[in-house]
Design an enzyme around this catalytic site. Structure first.
Site, short mmCIF file in Angstrom:
data_model
loop_
_atom_site.label_atom_id
_atom_site.label_comp_id
_atom_site.label_asym_id
_atom_site.label_seq_id
_atom_site.Cartn_x
_atom_site.Cartn_y
_atom_site.Cartn_z
N LYS A 257 -13.63 103.61 82.34
CA LYS A 257 -14.86 103.45 83.07
C LYS A 257 -15.71 104.71 83.06
O LYS A 257 -16.89 104.66 82.76
CB LYS A 257 -14.56 103.07 84.52
N ARG A 258 -15.10 105.80 83.39
CA ARG A 258 -15.89 107.03 83.56
C ARG A 258 -16.52 107.51 82.26
O ARG A 258 -17.46 108.26 82.26
CB ARG A 258 -15.05 108.13 84.17
#
Length: 504
Positions: A257-258
């Site tokens: 995600k990041r």
RNA sequence: GCCCCCAUCGUCUAGAGGACCAGGACUCAAGCCUUUCAAGCUUGCUACAGGGGUUCGAAUCCCCUUGGGGGCACCA
């Protein structure tokens, strides 16, 4: 190797939502089992109660079912080798560990976490490979017995033979050789008496008669532990298949995600479900991520995929997640849906987007005019609502800002206002109020006015949708009905003329 | 730092010594069509990481370099 039934398993640990990479691992294991007419099982690896997340088992089950993967044995349905939840199998692991201790293949280690921690740090500081120094390796049997009897806390470690190299076979990569200089005596049993992954997985895979172990590439490095464990027990090896990881689109690290940048790209299976990807599309897409059935097409039915699947055709290299291809494939599946099915699957997404109940959305029958038009326009079900705000607003709620949306191509505002006026008249003539009838009327009028249909339709499109880009106009009009259309065009007309006056 | 794995168009990949001046798909670009936006149709761009071998011949085999990834817990 003796012939035996093909049995694969998916063994997630319930620590949160499931990653797309894990789902692919599950899919490949399932595909192989189904291809061979074997068995596929689900096993929950919850040996770490510190990381246990209560909701995640249900979530994992949902994701597997969403994709259409079924299992022949598992925690929910049982089977001949249960239980299928590792936290319920503690005694089995303890017995096996005890056996290894008796056979001098494992030993009790009384070192504290603190000592281990310090050891690691000092080794790292000296740029050495962090590894256990073997302090408890050769404790006398008497000492071990007394300390155990005294209730001292200990772990159980596997005694690693001092070989130089250890080699094991991976179906995708061939022989993998690791030098034992990087290995240390691994902990098998934690001080709380629960098994560590290595022990639990090996014991279970053997007891559950798993023939092919499919897992992520991140397990290659610890492969030797498993080899040695199988050898210590005198068990036959399974076939190992290490699937490559899925990378971020930029190739920097595992898909996460990041790292996915500004646009929110789904990572967990639940994210893909929520975004509105179809299970069939995901099944097709995921099957082809790292594997190709050596063909010049990429749309395959589930059955074709099952029939053609081969483990040794899996690519050994990590792939960057090709989001665009998933989008494309999902749209292909979306457009192949019948209008009714499309509507059914889109309904929950519309209900959520416009804050209505599904029943209300389902009752909006006139949506049938426009929904099929969106099947080629949308990549996910989540995008369907982007095309329909006008359908869920009243005339008064439509905002004509900026007012340019009411001006047709190659027309000025006066002409556009005039077009709107004409539209009002055409509206009244339309009977029945159907797309075909409207199209006929508008086309004729455009011809009479010596206008391209495209530029004549600009003003009413803006008036009806409140936007320059919209689904086809006549279908939108049919959805709204004559009265609503009249009201919107009237409003738009007055907005346009008043703005024009101010501008002039 | 140490160990392991990997390396073909921008991306996913086909390719298991000659059939490859490298094929498909996605993306992108152009044109046609068009009711805006899509879709559709047509055309196009772009790749064997670098260097050494082996061989009559290498994208395919070997070695080195480089690059990327994974691992080095009483987590899985």
């Amino acid at each position: 190797m003796t012939f035996r039934e093909v049995r694969t398993r998916f063994a997630p640990s319930p620590t949160g939502t499931i990653h797309l990479g894990s789902l692919r691992t599950a899919l490949f294991a399932w595909l192989w089992a189904r291809h061979c007419g074997g068995k596929f099982l689900l096993r929950i690896e919850d040996t770490d109660n510190k990381r246990f997340d209560p909701g995640s088992v249900a979530s994992i089950v949902n994701c597997l079912q969403w994709l259409g993967l079924d299992w022949d044995e598992g925690p929910d349905i049982g089977g001949p080798f249960g239980p299928y939840t590792q936290s319920e199998r503690g005694q089995i692991y303890r017995d096996h560990a005890e056996q290894l201790i008796t056979e001098h293949k494992a030993y009790c280690c009384f070192c504290s976490r603190e000592r281990l921690q310090q050891l690691r740090e000092s080794q790292k500081a000296r740029n050495e490979q962090p590894r256990y120094d073997g302090a408890c390796r050769d404790l006398s049997a008497e000492e071990v017995a007394t300390r155990r009897a005294a209730g001292e806390s200990y772990t159980v470690r596997l005694r690693i033979p001092s070989l130089e190299r250890i080699t094991f076979k991976d179906v995708i990569r061939g022989d993998i050789t690791v030098s034992t200089s990087t290995l240390q005596d691994p902990i098998l049993l934690k001080s709380d008496g629960m098994a560590v992954y290595h022990l639990a997985a090996v014991v279970d895979d053997h007891l559950m008669q798993i023939s092919h172990v499919l897992r992520g590439e991140e397990w290659i490095a610890t492969g030797p532990y498993h080899v040695m464990l199988y050898e210590a027990f005198g068990w036959e090896f399974p076939v190992w298949v290490h699937l490559p990881v899925i990378l971020n689109p930029d190739g920097k690290g595992k898909m996460s995600k990041r790292n996915t940048g500004k646009h929110l790209m789904p990572v967990n299976v639940e994210d893909f479900v929520a975004a509105g990807f179809l299970p069939d599309a995901m099944f097709n897409f995921l099957s082809l991520l790292g594997w190709t059935p050596n063909a010049t097409k990429d749309m395959f039915s589930r059955q074709e995929l099952i029939d053609r699947f081969e483990l040794d055709q899996i690519s050994p290299s990590a792939a960057k997640m090709p989001y665009e291809k998933l989008d494309w494939m999902n749209r292909e599946y979306l457009r192949s849906l019948s209008p009714q099915t499309f509507r059914d699957v889109a309904t929950p997404f519309l209900a959520q987007a416009f804050n209505r109940s599904e029943t209300v959305v389902a009752r909006m029958e006139s949506l049938n005019y426009v929904l099929p038009e969106l099947q080629t326009r949308v990549k996910t079900l989540g995008e369907v609502s982007d095309w329909l705000p006008w359908a869920f607003k009243s005339a008064a709620e439509i905002e004509y800002e900026p007012v340019e949306m009411l001006i047709g191509r190659k027309l000025d505002s006066t002409q556009s206002a005039k077009v709107l006026q004409t539209c009002l008249e055409l509206l009244e003539e339309a009977n029945p109020f159907e797309p075909e009838v409207l199209k006929d009327l508008f086309s004729k009028e455009a011809q009479a006015l010596n206008l391209k249909l495209g530029s004549m339709l600009g003003p009413p499109r803006g008036a009806i949708s409140g936007s320059k880009v919209s689904p086809p106009l006549f279908e939108m009009m049919a959805v709204l009905g004559k009265n609503e259309c009249r009201e919107r065009i009237l409003r738009a007309h007055s907005v346009l003329t008043s703005k024009s006056v101010t501008m002039a």
